[in-house]
Each structure stands twice: as C-alpha cells, then as structure tokens.
Enzyme design. Structure first.
Site, PDB file in Angstrom:
ATOM      1  CE  LYS A 259       0.049  -2.159   4.338  1.00  0.00           C
ATOM      2  NZ  LYS A 259       0.818  -0.898   4.396  1.00  0.00           N
ATOM      3  CG  ASP A 264      -0.906   1.182   9.245  1.00  0.00           C
ATOM      4  OD1 ASP A 264      -0.489   0.946  10.404  1.00  0.00           O
ATOM      5  OD2 ASP A 264      -0.170   1.585   8.319  1.00  0.00           O
ATOM      6  CE  LYS A 271      -0.333   4.821   9.429  1.00  0.00           C
ATOM      7  NZ  LYS A 271       0.811   5.278   8.635  1.00  0.00           N
ATOM      8  CG  ASP A 282      -2.408   0.141   5.166  1.00  0.00           C
ATOM      9  OD1 ASP A 282      -1.967   0.448   4.049  1.00  0.00           O
ATOM     10  OD2 ASP A 282      -1.681  -0.097   6.150  1.00  0.00           O
ATOM     11  CG  ASP A 341       3.093   3.611  10.607  1.00  0.00           C
ATOM     12  OD1 ASP A 341       2.200   2.851  10.185  1.00  0.00           O
ATOM     13  OD2 ASP A 341       3.079   4.842  10.445  1.00  0.00           O
ATOM     14  CD  GLU A 343       1.504  -1.420   8.386  1.00  0.00           C
ATOM     15  OE1 GLU A 343       2.311  -0.547   8.755  1.00  0.00           O
ATOM     16  OE2 GLU A 343       0.697  -1.258   7.457  1.00  0.00           O
ATOM     17  NE  ARG A 345       8.447  -1.288   4.973  1.00  0.00           N
ATOM     18  CZ  ARG A 345       9.082  -0.156   4.715  1.00  0.00           C
ATOM     19  NH1 ARG A 345      10.406  -0.121   4.735  1.00  0.00           N
ATOM     20  NH2 ARG A 345       8.413   0.941   4.430  1.00  0.00           N
TER      21      ARG A 345
HETATM   22  N1  BES Z   1      -0.039   2.216   5.218  1.00  0.00           N
HETATM   23  C1  BES Z   1       1.078   3.063   5.324  1.00  0.00           C
HETATM   24  C2  BES Z   1       1.401   3.800   4.020  1.00  0.00           C
HETATM   25  C3  BES Z   1       0.373   4.771   3.510  1.00  0.00           C
HETATM   26  C4  BES Z   1       0.496   6.115   3.753  1.00  0.00           C
HETATM   27  C5  BES Z   1      -0.683   4.331   2.733  1.00  0.00           C
HETATM   28  C6  BES Z   1      -0.443   7.007   3.253  1.00  0.00           C
HETATM   29  C7  BES Z   1      -1.627   5.224   2.241  1.00  0.00           C
HETATM   30  C8  BES Z   1      -1.495   6.566   2.491  1.00  0.00           C
HETATM   31  C9  BES Z   1       2.306   2.265   5.714  1.00  0.00           C
HETATM   32  O1  BES Z   1       2.061   1.158   6.515  1.00  0.00           O
HETATM   33  C10 BES Z   1       3.184   3.154   6.498  1.00  0.00           C
HETATM   34  O2  BES Z   1       2.797   3.582   7.544  1.00  0.00           O
HETATM   35  N2  BES Z   1       4.396   3.409   5.980  1.00  0.00           N
HETATM   36  C11 BES Z   1       5.336   4.239   6.638  1.00  0.00           C
HETATM   37  C12 BES Z   1       6.685   3.570   6.550  1.00  0.00           C
HETATM   38  C13 BES Z   1       7.765   4.227   7.371  1.00  0.00           C
HETATM   39  C14 BES Z   1       7.440   4.073   8.847  1.00  0.00           C
HETATM   40  C15 BES Z   1       9.088   3.582   7.061  1.00  0.00           C
HETATM   41  C16 BES Z   1       5.359   5.591   5.920  1.00  0.00           C
HETATM   42  O3  BES Z   1       5.245   5.618   4.691  1.00  0.00           O
HETATM   43  O4  BES Z   1       5.456   6.590   6.596  1.00  0.00           O
HETATM   44 ZN    ZN Z   2       0.231   0.320   6.316  1.00  0.00          ZN
HETATM   45 MN    MN Z   3       1.971   1.633   8.572  1.00  0.00          MN
END
Ligand code: BES
Ligand code: ZN
Ligand code: MN
Length: 491
Positions: A259, A264, A271, A282, A341, A343, A345
């Site tokens: 990834k 992000d 966020k 990220d 967010d 993103e 996937r």
């Molecule tokens: N990059 C984040 C996940 C992340 C969180 C990485 C903390 C490192 C530390 C990812 O893109 C994300 O924002 N995921 C969301 C998904 C949700 C919106 C379904 C999450 O985990 O909150």
């Molecule tokens: Zn992310």
């Molecule tokens: Mn995200």
C-alpha cells in the site's frame, strides 16, 4: 556504519562489545583466568549476563573498554535476544563516543544457526539500532552518534560462511534503513511521482526492471481504484511495477504488493488532526516493496519476484471521490465508496486483481490498512490473513526468528455479508466497530483470483513507532521487510 569481518589477531581497537549468556565463565578473546577477573568486576555492578543488562569493563589502565550485554539463560535462547543485546551494547558504545567498535564473537555460539547466524543477528541488532533519521535537522550538541566502523571479530580466521552471513545481514539492514527513510520522509517530499522517480534508481540491468504506470496507463488498464483515490490531490497517482528475475530459470513466481498512500488525510471523510499526524506512514507497505527491490539489486533469490506499489495521495481536493461514488476496479468488480478514508483497500484492489493475472505461485500484500488492527494487536504484532495456510504458518514461524511478530486472524466467509452494498458488488466499509481488520481482509480477498495463494499483512500498528524500543527507532520501523525477505529466501 561500515561493517567488516576480521580475524581475532587483527583487533587492536579501543572499544569492543561481547554478548554473553547468563552465568558464562568465559569472554571472547581472553583466557579463562582473565575472563573470570573481568566477570567478577561486572558482577559487582550486578551483571551476570541477564537479558536486557549491560556492563562496562575497563582494561589496560582504562585504555580499552569492553561492553558486555546479557543474552539471558542459554536454555531460553532465541535469535531475537542477540539483536536486543547487540542493540544495548551499541547504545553503550555510542554513549562512550566509540568511532570504531569491535564485536567480539565467541569461539562457538552454542546456539542454532551457529556462529554465522549469531553474528548476523548481532550485526542486525547494531545496524538497526544505530539508525537515525537526520535528513532535516542538525545534530544536537550532546547527541551521540553510532560508530562509523563496526568490526566483526572472528575468534580465529573468519570462515567464508561467517563473512557471507555478515555481508547479507549488512545488505538486509541497508534495505531496512532505506525503507525507514522512505516512511520518515515528509509527505510532500514523497508524492507518488517522486516515489516513482526513486523507484527508477533501483533498476539494475540484468536483475531489476522498473516500469511506472501513469494516468493514461491506469485509465487504459481500468485501474480506477488508484485513480479515484488520487483524484482529490494535485499529485497524480501511479503504479510502480518492479520485476526481479533470477539468473537461472526461476523456480517460482511471487507478487509482492505494498500500500502506497503517501499521505492519508482521509479524503472528504477527513481524519481528525490527532489521527492524521502520522499518516505519512501510510506508504510503509510500498516502502517495504522498495526496500525489497533495493536488496534484490544485490542479493540473489531463486524466485521471480514482481513488486507492485500503487501510489496515491488521499486528499479532499475538488476532484476528490465522494461517499456514494462507485468505482469499477481492474477486472470489472464494482465498489461503493461509503468512506473515503477506507482508501487503502481501493488502491490494493486494482493491484491484487492485476497481480492475479500474472498467475503467481504466491501473492502477498502489506498494508497499513486498519486502525482496528492497532486496537486488536497493538504496535508489536502485525495481523496476517490469507488463503494459504501453510505459508501463513511459515510466516508466523519466521516472524519469531526475525523478531517481527505476526498473529493470524480468520477470514470467515459468513462475514462477507458485512460488505454487502445496495448499489455495487460490494462496499468499501464493513459494519461499524465490528471486525474492521477482517472486513478489510475479506474486501481484499474479493480481488484475488481463486487459484492464487494469497497473504495479507496488516502492518498499521507495527510500521510506525511512537517511541523507540530496542533496535527500533521512533518513526518508521521497516517492518515487515526482514520477514518478507526470509520468506522469499525459503521458497
Ligand atoms: N491508513 C489508515 C489505517 C491506519 C490507522 C494506519 C492507524 C496506521 C495507523 C486507513 O486508511 C484507514 O483510515 N482506515 C480506516 C478504515 C475505516 C474508515 C473503515 C480505519 O481504520 O479507521
Ligand atoms: Zn490509509
Ligand atoms: Mn484511510
């Protein structure tokens, strides 16, 4: 740090380090009687070789200094202890201002892997603990610096296997340090196009080729996940495709995907500031891919390896995708974007579907994918999911040896219902607060061809450290590059 293996008689330096088991009665490079005297002095400081302990010994009127670091009980040995002890010794030597450090190896390591394995782990511990990210700052006046020279001192004449193991460990650590640098780099200095430029530097004639798919290529291929995630940014997205070919006929073909969200922000589903401040990390999955191909420029593997890094900046600009949008991914599957967010996937979906067309024997993706994984496993254990149980088992076992821990999560078919969408084939979110890491894993699985054995590593918690621990600095850790390399090596 410059690393060199030398024979025992050639060592004359001022600073040395040795790693000793609990209750040991000998020290490398010394007679029993001499060692006994030294160890008696150490014991006065409370040092008996316990795990996590170090002591400083002086000889020759204080002109020569020996840092001893404990490995704990011999019966409890694991290679990770060597790394941790070596890191402890290095930090001591650093604090003493050592410019040149001799790592004194024992006659026989008395551990599985023998002396080469012992030396490799010690070198890893030192090189990884000596890492600094100083690109954008001046050294503080009182700041210690890792020694410039590390001499690995063999008990006698160094055996070729020892020299080889140390050389390999050195190259591996260089790759890990490079991956850390990429993760630590400020986000505006590693936008997708800049990463692509860096990727081109990793090309090595006859070994590693690099191809970059840009906007037009992505449109032609139908990689709309990468395009839509990148649409909210001024920085155009791209897909980097590395390829390593071994000298002989490859035994197997592997696709490795990372990834690569260079920042992000969350996109329109932005966020909060507290969740955003580390989001330059990220792209840690992509950084591991870059590190791997840097390594493959120098080290041989018997397998053909493809590396894919879908790179995009997730921003809320005017062109940004909106909740409710539908993406048609590479291969035709459609996804309703309910949260911009989620993103990672979306960019991985294209890469996994495209990677599947290469018909690999194994496909593995690495992603800072879910906050839920941090909640479940914390910052020391990565999640692993997938369809190839034997390889998952192997990865978990290798992780024990490398000191990068993995814990498997299931991918129950029944949870696929969490991804049901009313308007597209699936949606990009699961149920709120329910098995978020698994839902993301199941989402990715939708894009992996049935016949392709696949592993997914969720490194959201482990790719980044808020504070330093053992040989891991604060910031990018380089996880899971060492385990990835061990896995590929074993195929
Ligand atoms: N990059 C984040 C996940 C992340 C969180 C990485 C903390 C490192 C530390 C990812 O893109 C994300 O924002 N995921 C969301 C998904 C949700 C919106 C379904 C999450 O985990 O909150
Ligand atoms: Zn992310
Ligand atoms: Mn995200």
């Amino acid at each position: 740090m410059n690393v060199e293996v030398i024979g025992g008689r050639q060592w004359r330096g001022k600073f040395a380090a040795a790693l000793v088991f609990e209750g040991a009665d000998s020290l490398p490079g010394m007679s029993r009687a001499e060692a006994k005297r030294f160890l008696a002095v150490a014991e006065e400081e409370g040092f008996r070789g316990q795990k996590g302990k170090t002591a400083l010994l002086r000889s020759n009127q204080g002109r020569r200094r020996l840092v001893v670091a404990g490995l704990g009980k011999r019966a409890e040995f694991e290679p990770e202890r060597v790394r941790v002890a070596a890191a402890g010794a290095l930090k001591q030597a650093e604090a003493l201002g050592a410019v040149e450090l001799g790592l004194l190896l024992p006659e026989a390591s008395g551990v599985p892997g023998g002396l080469p394995g012992f030396a490799a782990a010690a070198v890893e511990g030192m090189l990884l603990a000596g890492y600094r990210y100083t690109e954008h700052r001046k050294a503080k006046p009182d700041e210690s610096r890792p020694p410039a020279e590390l001499k690995v001192v063999a008990p006698g004449k160094p055996a070729p296997a020892l020299a080889r193991a140390v050389d390999e460990a050195t190259k591996l650590c260089e790759a890990v340090r490079y991956a850390r640098d990429l993760v630590n780099e400020p986000p505006s200095r590693k936008a997708p196009e800049m990463m692509a430029e860096l990727a081109n530097w990793l090309a090595k004639p006859g070994r590693v080729t690099v191809e970059v798919l840009r906007k037009d290529d992505l449109v032609r291929e139908g990689m709309n996940g990468i395009l839509r995630v990148g649409a909210g940014s001024h920085e155009p997205p791209c897909l980097v495709h590395f390829r390593y070919r071994p000298k002989g006929a490859p035994k197997k073909k592997v696709v490795v995907i990372g990834k690569g969200i260079t920042f992000d922000s969350g996109g329109l589903c932005i966020k909060p500031a507290t969740g955003m401040d580390t989001m330059k990390c990220d792209m840690a999955g992509a950084a591991a891919v870059f590190g791997l191909f840097r390594l493959l420029g120098h080290l041989d593997l018997a397998v053909e390896v493809h590396g894919l890094a879908p790179l995009a900046e997730n921003m809320p600009g005017g062109g940004a995708q909106k909740p409710g949008d539908v993406i048609r991914h590479y291969g035709g599957k459609t996804v309703e974007v309910l949260n911009t967010d989620a993103e990672g996937r979306l960019v991985l979906a294209d890469a996994l579907a495209w990677g599947s067309t290469l018909k690999p024997d194994l496909m593995l993706d690495m992603a800072t994918l879910t906050g839920a994984c941090v909640i479940a496993l914390g910052d020391e254990v990565s999640g692993v999911m997938g369809t190839d149980q034997a390889t998952i088992d192997k990865l978990v076992e290798l992780g024990r040896q490398t000191g990068e821990s993995f814990w498997q999560l299931p991918l129950p078919d029944s949870y696929r219902s969490h991804l049901k969408s009313k308007v597209a084939d699936i949606k990009n979110t699961g149920k709120p607060r329910v098995a978020g890491t698994i839902a993301a894993g199941l989402f990715l699985k939708e894009f992996v061809a049935d016949k392709v054995p696949w592993l997914h590593l969720d490194i959201a918690g482990t790719a980044w450290n808020d504070s330093a621990r053992d040989y891991l600095p604060a910031g990018g850790t380089g996880v899971p590059l060492r385990t990835l390399f061990a896995l590929l090596r074993g195929l």
